[in-house]
Design a protein around this motif. Structure first.
Motif, PDB file in Angstrom:
ATOM      1  N   LEU A  46       0.819  -1.209   0.000  1.00 33.61           N
ATOM      2  CA  LEU A  46       0.000   0.000   0.000  1.00 33.61           C
ATOM      3  C   LEU A  46       0.855   1.263   0.000  1.00 33.61           C
ATOM      4  O   LEU A  46       0.551   2.235  -0.690  1.00 33.61           O
ATOM      5  CB  LEU A  46      -0.943  -0.012   1.217  1.00 33.61           C
ATOM      6  CG  LEU A  46      -2.030  -1.101   1.183  1.00 33.61           C
ATOM      7  CD1 LEU A  46      -2.706  -1.215   2.536  1.00 33.61           C
ATOM      8  CD2 LEU A  46      -3.054  -0.812   0.098  1.00 33.61           C
ATOM      9  N   THR A  47       1.923   1.256   0.772  1.00 35.80           N
ATOM     10  CA  THR A  47       2.822   2.407   0.821  1.00 35.80           C
ATOM     11  C   THR A  47       3.457   2.659  -0.541  1.00 35.80           C
ATOM     12  O   THR A  47       3.561   3.812  -0.982  1.00 35.80           O
ATOM     13  CB  THR A  47       3.924   2.191   1.881  1.00 35.80           C
ATOM     14  OG1 THR A  47       3.300   1.949   3.146  1.00 35.80           O
ATOM     15  CG2 THR A  47       4.820   3.422   1.999  1.00 35.80           C
ATOM     16  N   GLU A  48       3.877   1.600  -1.212  1.00 34.91           N
ATOM     17  CA  GLU A  48       4.463   1.732  -2.550  1.00 34.91           C
ATOM     18  C   GLU A  48       3.461   2.303  -3.545  1.00 34.91           C
ATOM     19  O   GLU A  48       3.833   2.978  -4.507  1.00 34.91           O
ATOM     20  CB  GLU A  48       4.958   0.368  -3.037  1.00 34.91           C
ATOM     21  CG  GLU A  48       6.220  -0.109  -2.326  1.00 34.91           C
ATOM     22  CD  GLU A  48       6.601  -1.534  -2.691  1.00 34.91           C
ATOM     23  OE1 GLU A  48       5.809  -2.187  -3.412  1.00 34.91           O
ATOM     24  OE2 GLU A  48       7.682  -1.991  -2.262  1.00 34.91           O
ATOM     25  N   GLU A  49       2.168   2.041  -3.322  1.00 39.94           N
ATOM     26  CA  GLU A  49       1.118   2.542  -4.208  1.00 39.94           C
ATOM     27  C   GLU A  49       0.658   3.947  -3.817  1.00 39.94           C
ATOM     28  O   GLU A  49      -0.279   4.484  -4.395  1.00 39.94           O
ATOM     29  CB  GLU A  49      -0.092   1.584  -4.186  1.00 39.94           C
ATOM     30  CG  GLU A  49       0.179   0.218  -4.777  1.00 39.94           C
ATOM     31  CD  GLU A  49       0.370   0.261  -6.283  1.00 39.94           C
ATOM     32  OE1 GLU A  49       0.013   1.285  -6.904  1.00 39.94           O
ATOM     33  OE2 GLU A  49       0.884  -0.724  -6.846  1.00 39.94           O
ATOM     34  N   GLY A  50       1.302   4.535  -2.805  1.00 43.63           N
ATOM     35  CA  GLY A  50       0.945   5.882  -2.379  1.00 43.63           C
ATOM     36  C   GLY A  50      -0.286   5.941  -1.496  1.00 43.63           C
ATOM     37  O   GLY A  50      -0.940   6.975  -1.378  1.00 43.63           O
ATOM     38  N   ILE A  51      -0.624   4.811  -0.864  1.00 41.35           N
ATOM     39  CA  ILE A  51      -1.795   4.735   0.013  1.00 41.35           C
ATOM     40  C   ILE A  51      -1.322   4.755   1.457  1.00 41.35           C
ATOM     41  O   ILE A  51      -0.379   4.052   1.821  1.00 41.35           O
ATOM     42  CB  ILE A  51      -2.592   3.440  -0.270  1.00 41.35           C
ATOM     43  CG1 ILE A  51      -3.122   3.473  -1.708  1.00 41.35           C
ATOM     44  CG2 ILE A  51      -3.741   3.264   0.713  1.00 41.35           C
ATOM     45  CD1 ILE A  51      -3.380   2.114  -2.297  1.00 41.35           C
ATOM     46  N   GLU A  52      -1.954   5.567   2.277  1.00 41.99           N
ATOM     47  CA  GLU A  52      -1.519   5.738   3.667  1.00 41.99           C
ATOM     48  C   GLU A  52      -2.186   4.711   4.583  1.00 41.99           C
ATOM     49  O   GLU A  52      -3.413   4.652   4.683  1.00 41.99           O
ATOM     50  CB  GLU A  52      -1.852   7.151   4.148  1.00 41.99           C
ATOM     51  CG  GLU A  52      -1.373   7.425   5.563  1.00 41.99           C
ATOM     52  CD  GLU A  52      -1.741   8.809   6.056  1.00 41.99           C
ATOM     53  OE1 GLU A  52      -1.316   9.160   7.162  1.00 41.99           O
ATOM     54  OE2 GLU A  52      -2.457   9.539   5.340  1.00 41.99           O
ATOM     55  N   VAL A  53      -1.378   3.897   5.247  1.00 41.19           N
ATOM     56  CA  VAL A  53      -1.895   2.969   6.258  1.00 41.19           C
ATOM     57  C   VAL A  53      -1.805   3.692   7.601  1.00 41.19           C
ATOM     58  O   VAL A  53      -0.721   3.910   8.132  1.00 41.19           O
ATOM     59  CB  VAL A  53      -1.077   1.663   6.301  1.00 41.19           C
ATOM     60  CG1 VAL A  53      -1.652   0.724   7.352  1.00 41.19           C
ATOM     61  CG2 VAL A  53      -1.070   0.988   4.931  1.00 41.19           C
TER      62      VAL A  53
END
Length: 289
Positions: free
Chosen positions: A182-189
């Motif tokens: 998710l981080t690599e896809e620019g999504i914030e966990v």
């Protein structure tokens, strides 16, 4: 050193002993949420509190310090770091584990790079109309463009603006892999939990866009967790996450959740999954292998 295993026991022992420092796991029984720190401070104002947790989002950290804590450390930190944190807080300093500090700095930089600045003027117009409640058809008529063009812009807007995700799953390996993806896809966990109960407690203080919930967990099944989450009346979407893709699970998911996804599809189709869940026209999004 004194040990307590419930919130009521902490209150009782704090009244009796006025400890210098309390290491507080916010997910323990009878500790409703981070506001529990205020109860401790009311009883013993000089007692310092160090939060011991697995949550590393900026939002959660801010909430902790807002409620009177002096330290913040993750459960997987080393004993040597815990010693440093205790000494630092005891000496009157504030301590935040470096792992969390890095995330806060990253979040800050992401916010400084305002996603709205990267939108075109047309996309800003469409975003404004979406916020005002217009449908794609109405937006197309109002701006004299095709519905297909509106949908294309909406997809691009969804990709540009940051999506916040929370994960509830008892598999540490899955959570670590999911966070990396998710981080690599620019999504914030913004957080995660290894049990249903801990996830419910954490989400009283957080506001993600999407919550992924594993079906099979030791303390509560995913369906029960989602039912409890609905009681919070938060606007986030809930998605059932499972290794077991069968018709029975899908049927129940359609009734109580906003989506259903197998773990294999989670890793191979994450962007498609998120776009489908967030898309206004689809209230229920079911992904097949």
């Amino acid at each position: 050193m004194i040990v307590a295993s419930t919130g009521n026991e902490i209150i009782s022992k704090t009244k009796e002993l006025n400890p210098d420092i309390i290491l507080l796991d916010i997910s323990m029984p009878e500790v409703e949420n981070l506001s529990f720190c205020k109860k401790i401070k009311e009883i013993s104002p000089n007692t310092k509190i160090i939060i011991l947790t697995m949550h590393f989002s900026e939002e959660y950290v801010k909430e902790a310090f807002k409620n009177g804590t002096e330290g913040y450390i993750l459960k997987d930190s080393s004993f040597s770091e815990l010693e440093i944190a205790i000494k630092s807080v005891f000496e009157g300093h504030t301590y935040i584990t470096p792992k969390v500090s890095k995330v806060i700095i990253k979040d800050y930089l992401q916010k400084e790079q305002n996603p709205l600045k990267t939108l075109t003027e047309r996309q800003k117009e469409i975003l404004k109309l979406i916020a005002e409640g217009y449908s794609s058809k109405e937006i197309a008529y109002k701006l004299n463009i095709s519905i297909k063009t509106v949908e294309a812009h909406k997809s691009q807007i969804e990709e540009i603006t940051m999506v916040k995700v929370f994960i509830i799953d008892d598999s540490k390996d899955f959570i670590n892999s999911a966070i990396k993806l998710l981080t690599e896809e620019g999504i914030e966990v913004i957080g995660y939990a290894y049990s249903g109960k801990e996830g419910i407690e954490s989400l009283q203080n957080l506001n993600p866009d999407i919550v992924f919930v594993d079906i099979v967990m030791p303390d509560m099944d995913g369906f029960s967790v989602i039912k409890e989450l609905k009681k919070l009346n938060n606007p986030f979407k809930t998605v059932i996450l499972t290794l077991y893709d069968n018709d029975e699970y899908r049927k129940v998911s359609e009734e109580i959740a906003d989506g259903f996804v197998s773990k294999s599809d989670f890793f191979s189709k994450i962007k498609e999954i998120l776009e489908g869940i967030l898309r206004e026209e689809k209230k229920k999004t079911i992904y097949k292998k």
